[in-house]
Structure formats: C-alpha cells, structure tokens
Design an enzyme around this catalytic site. Structure first.
Site, short mmCIF file in Angstrom:
data_model
loop_
_atom_site.label_atom_id
_atom_site.label_comp_id
_atom_site.label_asym_id
_atom_site.label_seq_id
_atom_site.Cartn_x
_atom_site.Cartn_y
_atom_site.Cartn_z
N GLY A 1 -5.08 -26.29 28.46
CA GLY A 1 -6.48 -26.68 28.65
C GLY A 1 -6.97 -27.86 27.82
N ALA B 1 -14.87 -24.73 39.14
CA ALA B 1 -15.56 -24.41 40.38
C ALA B 1 -15.97 -25.74 41.02
CB ALA B 1 -16.79 -23.55 40.11
N SER C 1 -12.18 -31.17 23.91
CA SER C 1 -11.82 -29.89 24.53
C SER C 1 -11.83 -28.76 23.52
CB SER C 1 -10.40 -29.97 25.13
OG SER C 1 -10.35 -30.84 26.24
N ASP D 1 -0.44 -27.20 36.83
CA ASP D 1 -1.65 -27.00 37.62
C ASP D 1 -1.72 -25.51 37.91
OD1 ASP D 1 -3.42 -26.55 39.79
OD2 ASP D 1 -3.34 -28.68 40.27
N ARG E 1 -20.60 -29.96 24.39
CA ARG E 1 -20.40 -31.16 25.22
C ARG E 1 -18.92 -31.48 25.33
NH1 ARG E 1 -24.63 -33.87 26.94
NH2 ARG E 1 -26.35 -33.62 25.48
N THR E 2 -18.30 -31.07 26.43
CA THR E 2 -16.89 -31.38 26.71
C THR E 2 -16.84 -32.05 28.08
OG1 THR E 2 -16.56 -29.26 27.81
CG2 THR E 2 -16.13 -29.31 25.44
N LEU E 3 -15.65 -32.42 28.52
CA LEU E 3 -15.55 -33.00 29.87
C LEU E 3 -16.08 -32.03 30.92
CD1 LEU E 3 -12.06 -34.79 30.02
CD2 LEU E 3 -14.34 -35.83 29.85
N ALA E 4 -15.74 -30.73 30.75
CA ALA E 4 -16.19 -29.73 31.73
C ALA E 4 -17.70 -29.59 31.74
CB ALA E 4 -15.53 -28.38 31.44
N TYR F 1 -25.30 -22.22 36.49
CA TYR F 1 -23.92 -21.78 36.18
C TYR F 1 -23.34 -21.03 37.39
CZ TYR F 1 -19.99 -20.69 33.13
OH TYR F 1 -18.73 -20.61 32.57
N LYS G 1 -16.48 -15.83 35.33
CA LYS G 1 -16.34 -15.44 33.91
C LYS G 1 -16.46 -13.93 33.74
CE LYS G 1 -15.72 -19.47 31.84
NZ LYS G 1 -14.36 -19.86 31.42
P1 NAD Z 1 -12.45 -29.33 29.11
O1 NAD Z 1 -12.84 -30.16 30.29
O2 NAD Z 1 -12.08 -30.04 27.89
O3 NAD Z 1 -11.30 -28.32 29.49
C1 NAD Z 1 -11.18 -27.75 30.78
C2 NAD Z 1 -9.71 -27.76 31.12
O4 NAD Z 1 -9.48 -27.10 32.36
C3 NAD Z 1 -9.14 -29.18 31.26
O5 NAD Z 1 -8.07 -29.34 30.37
C4 NAD Z 1 -8.64 -29.22 32.70
O6 NAD Z 1 -7.49 -29.98 32.85
C5 NAD Z 1 -8.37 -27.74 32.93
N1 NAD Z 1 -8.24 -27.37 34.34
C6 NAD Z 1 -9.18 -27.36 35.31
N2 NAD Z 1 -8.62 -27.02 36.48
C7 NAD Z 1 -7.30 -26.80 36.24
C8 NAD Z 1 -6.18 -26.44 37.04
N3 NAD Z 1 -6.29 -26.24 38.37
N4 NAD Z 1 -4.97 -26.29 36.45
C9 NAD Z 1 -4.83 -26.51 35.12
N5 NAD Z 1 -5.84 -26.87 34.30
C10 NAD Z 1 -7.06 -27.01 34.87
O7 NAD Z 1 -13.70 -28.35 28.86
P2 NAD Z 1 -13.90 -27.12 27.86
O8 NAD Z 1 -15.37 -26.99 27.75
O9 NAD Z 1 -13.07 -27.28 26.67
O10 NAD Z 1 -13.40 -25.89 28.73
C11 NAD Z 1 -12.41 -24.99 28.28
C12 NAD Z 1 -12.82 -23.56 28.55
O11 NAD Z 1 -13.95 -23.23 27.74
C13 NAD Z 1 -13.22 -23.26 29.98
O12 NAD Z 1 -12.73 -21.99 30.34
C14 NAD Z 1 -14.72 -23.22 29.89
O13 NAD Z 1 -15.28 -22.41 30.90
C15 NAD Z 1 -14.89 -22.58 28.54
N6 NAD Z 1 -16.21 -22.72 27.92
C16 NAD Z 1 -16.79 -23.95 27.80
C17 NAD Z 1 -18.05 -24.05 27.22
C18 NAD Z 1 -18.74 -25.37 27.10
O14 NAD Z 1 -19.97 -25.39 26.99
N7 NAD Z 1 -18.04 -26.49 27.08
C19 NAD Z 1 -18.69 -22.90 26.73
C20 NAD Z 1 -18.06 -21.67 26.86
C21 NAD Z 1 -16.81 -21.58 27.46
O1 0WE Z 2 -17.58 -23.01 31.83
C1 0WE Z 2 -18.21 -24.04 31.72
C2 0WE Z 2 -17.97 -25.20 32.68
C3 0WE Z 2 -16.79 -24.99 33.58
C4 0WE Z 2 -16.70 -25.94 34.74
C5 0WE Z 2 -17.13 -27.27 34.68
C6 0WE Z 2 -17.00 -28.08 35.79
C7 0WE Z 2 -17.49 -29.50 35.82
C8 0WE Z 2 -16.70 -30.35 36.79
C9 0WE Z 2 -16.18 -25.47 35.92
N1 0WE Z 2 -16.05 -26.25 37.01
C10 0WE Z 2 -16.44 -27.54 36.97
N2 0WE Z 2 -16.28 -28.30 38.09
C11 0WE Z 2 -16.45 -29.64 38.08
O2 0WE Z 2 -16.35 -30.29 39.14
N3 0WE Z 2 -19.18 -24.13 30.75
C12 0WE Z 2 -19.50 -22.95 29.99
C13 0WE Z 2 -19.98 -25.35 30.48
C14 0WE Z 2 -21.20 -25.26 31.31
O3 0WE Z 2 -21.15 -25.54 32.62
C15 0WE Z 2 -22.41 -25.32 33.14
C16 0WE Z 2 -23.26 -24.89 32.11
C17 0WE Z 2 -22.49 -24.85 30.94
C18 0WE Z 2 -22.95 -24.42 29.59
C19 0WE Z 2 -22.87 -25.44 34.45
C20 0WE Z 2 -24.20 -25.17 34.71
C21 0WE Z 2 -25.05 -24.75 33.70
C22 0WE Z 2 -24.59 -24.62 32.39
#
Ligand code: NAD
Ligand code: 0WE
Length: 258
Positions: free
Chosen positions: A13, A95, A19, A64, A194-197, A157, A164
């Site tokens: 991840g 998603a 990240s 993947d 604040r991450t890419l996701a 969300y 989740k």
């Molecule tokens: P991130 O974008 O740095 O990491 C998300 C990762 O998911 C990326 O490395 C991406 O390559 C990987 N990914 C997505 N689809 C994939 C697939 N089909 N196969 C393999 N890898 C795949 O963002 P992050 O915030 O570090 O997210 C990591 C985890 O933390 C996620 O489960 C996210 O739901 C969770 N999370 C994030 C937050 C937040 O606010 N950023 C808060 C709570 C939990």
């Molecule tokens: O779990 C997450 C985000 C996971 C995620 C992010 C993306 C962005 C790009 C899953 N799928 C996608 N698909 C994409 O195309 N978080 C906890 C971060 C997050 O995401 C939100 C939040 C928060 C916090 C979405 C809506 C509202 C709040």
C-alpha cells in the site's frame, strides 16, 4: 534493541511519502524489521523501488489486489528471498470515485459496491491466506487500516463505509481462523490524513478541520503516529491482542460533543 528486531514485514500500500503504509514502514524499519514492498502497477514501480531502498530493502514486487495470479506470485517470489514472514501490512482501499460523493443510496451501484468490497476487504483475506504458509511457527501478525466511516455514517464516504465495516469484521474472522496458529490480526482506525487516497475527495478539508476543532487533542493524526501504533500491534509486546480495532484518531471517535 528494537521492538521488531529479526522480524520480516511485507508492506502492501505504499504509493507516496504521505501513504499511511509509508509511516508504518518507517516505524517498523526504525524498530529493526526487514522490509519488503508491493506496488499496484508499473506506474508506481520505480517510486516504490526507491522507497524500498531508502529503508534498506531490495524487495519490491508487483501486486494488483484484484488479480489472484499476482497475489500468488508475490509469495512465490518472497519465498525465494525469505524463509519466513512475520508481519503483513494491508493498507489499500478503492471505490469508484463517483460513489464517494453525494447521497449514498442514490449513487451506489452493484458494480461499485462489488469493487469497493473486493479491493478494500476481500483483498485482506486473500493476502492473509497467501501469507499463512510463510508465517507458520513464528507468531505472525497482520494489520489493516480502517476508518470511522465503518461504524458511523459520514458524508461522501458512502460505500467505502460499508467496505470498511466488512474489513473490520474480516479482522475478527481472520483472527479466529489464524489464532490457533499463533497469528494475530488487528486493525487501526486512523483519523483523516491528507494522502493520495484522500486527494480530490470533496469535503476532505472539512473532515480535517472538524477533527482539529473538536477532537480531544484538537489536532489531526500523522502517518508517523499511525506507524508507531502499527509497529507496536505487530510486535511481541502486543502478543495477547488480536481481532481488535485500535483507534488512532486523537480521540475523535470518543466524543459526543465538543
Ligand atoms: P494511499 O493513496 O497512499 O494508499 C492507498 C493504496 O492503495 C495505494 O498504495 C494504492 O496503490 C493502493 N491500491 C488501490 N487499489 C489497489 C489495487 N487494486 N491493488 C493494489 N493496491 C491498490 O492512501 P492512504 O490514505 O495511505 O490509504 C491507505 C489505507 O488507509 C486505506 O485502506 C485507507 O482506506 C486507509 N485510511 C486512510 C485514511 C486517510 O484519511 N487517508 C484514514 C483512515 C484509513
Ligand atoms: O479510506 C479512505 C479513502 C479510500 C479511497 C480513496 C479513493 C480516492 C480515489 C477509496 N477509493 C478511492 N477512489 C478513488 O478514485 N479514507 C479514509 C480517506 C477519506 O476518503 C473520504 C473521506 C476520507 C476521510 C471520502 C469521502 C469522505 C471522507
């Protein structure tokens, strides 16, 4: 002496230096663990290889999570370098973006629901089962990342909240499956970061501001803080902790009003 001396961890991840998986990898490396990484696709390969080498790792493998063949070959490959595995970190979610906006019920689709659950929850089961053999006889630990949207409705969300919720149940069922083999399974429910996701998510700014204004600690959590708890949960200091979701969110989930 580190918390994780002589342990080997597979980190799934990492996509950037923001990240959560990167925060966990840094903490685990600091505590003495040897690391291996996976990357989602070729676009991320060079970046993840660079991150791996920063933490003295030469192992970066494609994975993947929607592809069973790739999942299998990660472990076939890993077993060429390592004779065992102690830690699996699952830090991925996905998603379709259109579903992470607006009203849940109006926007949810069969296909989006399926994808969210497959990538965000089933993949933990698949990677967990694939890790099992390499973890035999060595007090293994698995860790995944969740969010409060699993247990409370949150604006935008949406279907990720359901995925989740499934992931958190997965932690408990995997803990039940693997406990007899001495393998522990836990989750961290992290506050918004604040991450890419999280980039381009509508209202992310509001989520961060709300936690800053109302959480008991009056601030947001960092990937370093999530990393430290992750390293602890996967260490032998947490040897009786399994099936748990630990909140690392500056206390936000505990308040009724602020
Ligand atoms: P991130 O974008 O740095 O990491 C998300 C990762 O998911 C990326 O490395 C991406 O390559 C990987 N990914 C997505 N689809 C994939 C697939 N089909 N196969 C393999 N890898 C795949 O963002 P992050 O915030 O570090 O997210 C990591 C985890 O933390 C996620 O489960 C996210 O739901 C969770 N999370 C994030 C937050 C937040 O606010 N950023 C808060 C709570 C939990
Ligand atoms: O779990 C997450 C985000 C996971 C995620 C992010 C993306 C962005 C790009 C899953 N799928 C996608 N698909 C994409 O195309 N978080 C906890 C971060 C997050 O995401 C939100 C939040 C928060 C916090 C979405 C809506 C509202 C709040």
């Amino acid at each position: 002496m580190g918390l994780l001396d002589n342990k080997r961890a597979l980190i799934v991840g990492v996509a950037s230096n923001r990240s959560i998986a990167w925060g966990i990898a840094q903490a685990m490396h600091r505590e003495g663990a040897q690391l291996a990484f996976t990357y989602q696709n070729e676009k991320l390969q060079a970046r993840v290889e660079k991150f791996a080498s920063e933490l003295e790792s030469e192992i970066a493998l494609p994975c993947d999570a929607s592809d069973d063949t790739q999942i299998k070959s990660v472990f076939d490959n890993l077993s060429k370098s390592w004779d065992g595995l102690d830690i699996l970190v699952h830090s991925i979610a996905f998603a379709p973006r259109e579903l992470l906006d607006g009203e849940y019920l109006k926007n949810v689709t069969r296909e989006g629901f399926r994808t969210a659950h497959e990538i965000s929850s089933y993949s933990f089961s698949a990677l967990g089962e694939a890790s099992r053999e390499l973890m035999q006889g060595r007090n293994g630990a698995m860790l995944t990342l969740s969010y409060l949207g699993a247990v409370r409705s949150m604006p935008n969300y949406n279907v990720m909240g359901l995925a989740k919720a499934s992931l958190e149940a997965n932690v408990r069922y995997m803990a039940s499956s693997l406990g007899p083999e001495g393998i522990r399974v836990n989750g961290i429910s992290a506050g918004p970061i604040r991450t890419l996701a999280a980039s381009g998510i509508s209202g992310m700014r509001d989520f961060l501001a709300h936690v800053e204004q109302t959480s008991p600690l009056r601030r947001n959590v960092t990937i370093e803080e999530v990393g430290n708890v992750g390293a602890f949960l996967c260490s032998d200091h947490a040897s009786a902790v399994t099936g748990e979701i630990t909140y690392v969110d500056c206390g936000f989930n505990t308040i009724g009003m602020s």
